[in-house]
Design a protein around this motif. Structure first.
Motif, PDB file in Angstrom:
ATOM      1  N   ILE A 154       0.824  -1.219   0.000  1.00 41.70           N
ATOM      2  CA  ILE A 154       0.000   0.000   0.000  1.00 41.70           C
ATOM      3  C   ILE A 154       0.859   1.271   0.000  1.00 41.70           C
ATOM      4  N   THR A 155       0.257   2.340  -0.560  1.00 41.49           N
ATOM      5  CA  THR A 155       0.969   3.622  -0.607  1.00 41.49           C
ATOM      6  C   THR A 155       0.076   4.722  -0.028  1.00 41.49           C
ATOM      7  N   VAL A 156       0.722   5.746   0.479  1.00 41.51           N
ATOM      8  CA  VAL A 156      -0.048   6.872   1.020  1.00 41.51           C
ATOM      9  C   VAL A 156      -0.387   7.836  -0.115  1.00 41.51           C
ATOM     10  N   ASP A 157      -1.628   8.278  -0.154  1.00 45.12           N
ATOM     11  CA  ASP A 157      -2.035   9.308  -1.114  1.00 45.12           C
ATOM     12  C   ASP A 157      -3.033  10.205  -0.386  1.00 45.12           C
ATOM     13  N   VAL A 158      -2.608  11.405  -0.028  1.00 47.19           N
ATOM     14  CA  VAL A 158      -3.497  12.251   0.789  1.00 47.19           C
ATOM     15  C   VAL A 158      -4.553  12.976  -0.047  1.00 47.19           C
ATOM     16  N   HIS A 159      -4.341  13.020  -1.383  1.00 43.50           N
ATOM     17  CA  HIS A 159      -5.296  13.776  -2.207  1.00 43.50           C
ATOM     18  C   HIS A 159      -6.429  12.923  -2.768  1.00 43.50           C
ATOM     19  N   ASN A 160      -6.065  11.754  -3.300  1.00 41.45           N
ATOM     20  CA  ASN A 160      -7.097  10.953  -3.947  1.00 41.45           C
ATOM     21  C   ASN A 160      -6.919   9.472  -3.598  1.00 41.45           C
ATOM     22  N   PRO A 161      -7.045   9.137  -2.336  1.00 37.37           N
ATOM     23  CA  PRO A 161      -6.769   7.748  -1.929  1.00 37.37           C
ATOM     24  C   PRO A 161      -7.899   6.791  -2.299  1.00 37.37           C
ATOM     25  N   ASP A 162      -7.548   5.513  -2.489  1.00 34.20           N
ATOM     26  CA  ASP A 162      -8.592   4.501  -2.683  1.00 34.20           C
ATOM     27  C   ASP A 162      -9.395   4.340  -1.394  1.00 34.20           C
ATOM     28  N   TYR A 163      -8.693   4.414  -0.265  1.00 40.85           N
ATOM     29  CA  TYR A 163      -9.378   4.242   1.023  1.00 40.85           C
ATOM     30  C   TYR A 163      -8.995   5.349   1.990  1.00 40.85           C
ATOM     31  N   THR A 164      -9.999   5.934   2.619  1.00 42.28           N
ATOM     32  CA  THR A 164      -9.719   6.847   3.715  1.00 42.28           C
ATOM     33  C   THR A 164     -10.002   6.093   5.014  1.00 42.28           C
TER      34      THR A 164
END
Ligand code: ATP
Ligand code: MG
Length: 390
Positions: free
Chosen positions: A140-150
């Protein structure tokens, strides 16, 4: 792992003094909807309704599906319960989210700390839980703008709740908060959708169906019951009144001009419905009419039918296209049943050339050829009562 459901309540309904009334009604409706699935605690705290299973064998898929059909809930999530300790929260999050985090997905963590005594602030909780998850799941990777899961961590009064899936709820207002109305229900596509839409605005339903045996069959009435069962999945239980309409229809056919059959029949339906509705504490009549769909649904024709109703007539589909109505029929599961080809009393004795612009005075005059009062009373006295929903 122990799961609960957190349900968010529509804010607009909860403003001001009505808040408690709405919330109590919503909790009652949720309890009624899920009681057959097992024992639950349903409580409201900090503008969220918490639904906690009290038995071990409760199916949470079924529970979530049921909660998704309760009007008044805008969104809900399934969440796991963790002790209020940061290490425990991390461990529970990793265990709870293990299935979805096996794949190459992106995520971010958001935290809410309504228990201000908890020793870590929201940004700190998010950071700690985020790094722990990133270390635990290599894909998994961190994506603060458009994540698959919050991933959301909520630290509340008695526990912390962790979830990663906010689902849209049924919306609307709790059934019962908006009074009671009678839906004139046929076996068609439109009226079940109209029933659903008005229930969504918090209105409790009573159903009225006109049957004209032997021109209409038992199967046609069964079909209407099936449709109402689907509607009751959202609206809650209701009573269906089946009105014997054969004699009235035959008298219209014998005594009135053919081009006015439909409009006179609809006025009599309104008149009878108004009486049944009044007897049952309803404040409005609902139909599935949509402007211009057929001859009896022009502005002029609707004005002619409304004239006999003492209470307001609401038509939630008035400005909708058939395609839009069908989309809702699919959503609430009624479409296929509605398409079964059984006669409705509206389609027996239909004139070849119905008036699209009926003149009220002419309609009244044609109608006056018969003294309807005794027949109306007979119909109202002989309604069949059927319970719908659980
Ligand atoms: P639907 O798809 O709901 O049958 P429709 O477009 O076929 O609607 P009509 O048959 O003209 O239109 O009926 C218009 C409205 O009158 C219906 O939406 C319903 O509210 C009411 N109605 C029609 N038939 C009946 C019936 N047998 N009993 C009670 N109400 C009826
Ligand atoms: Mg119809």
């Amino acid at each position: 792992m122990k799961e609960i459901i957190l349900a968010k309540v529509g804010e607009t309904a909860l403003k001001g003094l009505n808040r408690k009334v709405f919330e109590d009604m919503l909790i009652k409706n949720i309890k009624r909807k899920i009681h057959k699935l097992g024992r639950f605690e349903v409580v409201s705290s900090q503008s969220t309704i918490r639904i906690t299973p009290l038995d071990d064998d409760i199916d949470m898929d079924d529970t979530a599906e049921a909660v998704g059909k309760v009007f008044g809930i805008v969104a809900y999530s399934r969440a796991c319960i963790a002790p209020k300790d940061l290490d425990e929260i991390k461990r529970c999050a990793a265990e709870y989210l293990a299935d979805i985090f096996e794949d190459n997905v992106s995520f971010k963590v958001e935290s809410k700390r309504s228990d201000k005594k908890f020793p870590y602030g929201s940004p700190e909780i998010s950071k700690e839980v985020g790094s722990y998850l990133a270390d635990t799941f290599p894909n998994i990777t961190v994506d603060v703008h458009n994540p698959d899961y919050t991933v959301t961590v909520e630290v509340r009064d008695f526990a912390a709740y962790i979830h990663a899936n906010v689902v849209e709820g049924a919306g609307g207002l709790p059934v019962g908060s908006g009074g009671k109305a009678a839906i004139l229900i046929s076996g068609g596509i439109d009226s079940p959708v109209a029933a659903y839409m008005i229930a969504k605005r918090g209105v409790e339903l009573t159903a009225i169906h006109f049957a004209s045996p032997p021109y209409t069959s038992d199967r046609a009435e069964e079909k209407v019951k099936t449709l109402l069962e689907y509607v009751s999945d959202y609206s809650g239980r209701m009573i269906m009144y089946t009105v014997p309409f054969t004699r009235i229809q035959e008298e219209i056919q014998k005594n009135c001009p053919e081009e006015l059959f439909t409009i006179i029949m609809r006025r009599l339906m309104m008149n009878i419905s108004n009486r049944i509705a009044e007897q049952n504490g309803c404040q409005a009549l609902i139909t599935g009419e949509s402007l211009g769909q057929v001859a009896s649904q022009t502005i002029g024709a609707l004005a002619c039918t409304d004239e006999v109703a003492a209470m307001p007539v609401f038509r939630p589909l008035i400005g909708m296209d058939k395609k839009e109505i069908i989309a809702i029929a699919h959503k609430i599961n009624t479409f296929e049943t509605s398409c079964l080809p059984y006669e409705d009393c509206c389609t027996v004795f239909t004139p070849k050339h119905p008036r699209t612009r009926p003149k009220l005075d002419l309609v009244r005059k044609a109608e006056a050829a018969v003294d309807w009062e005794e027949m109306i009373n007979e119909a109202v006295e002989n309604v069949k009562v059927t319970k719908i929903g659980e």
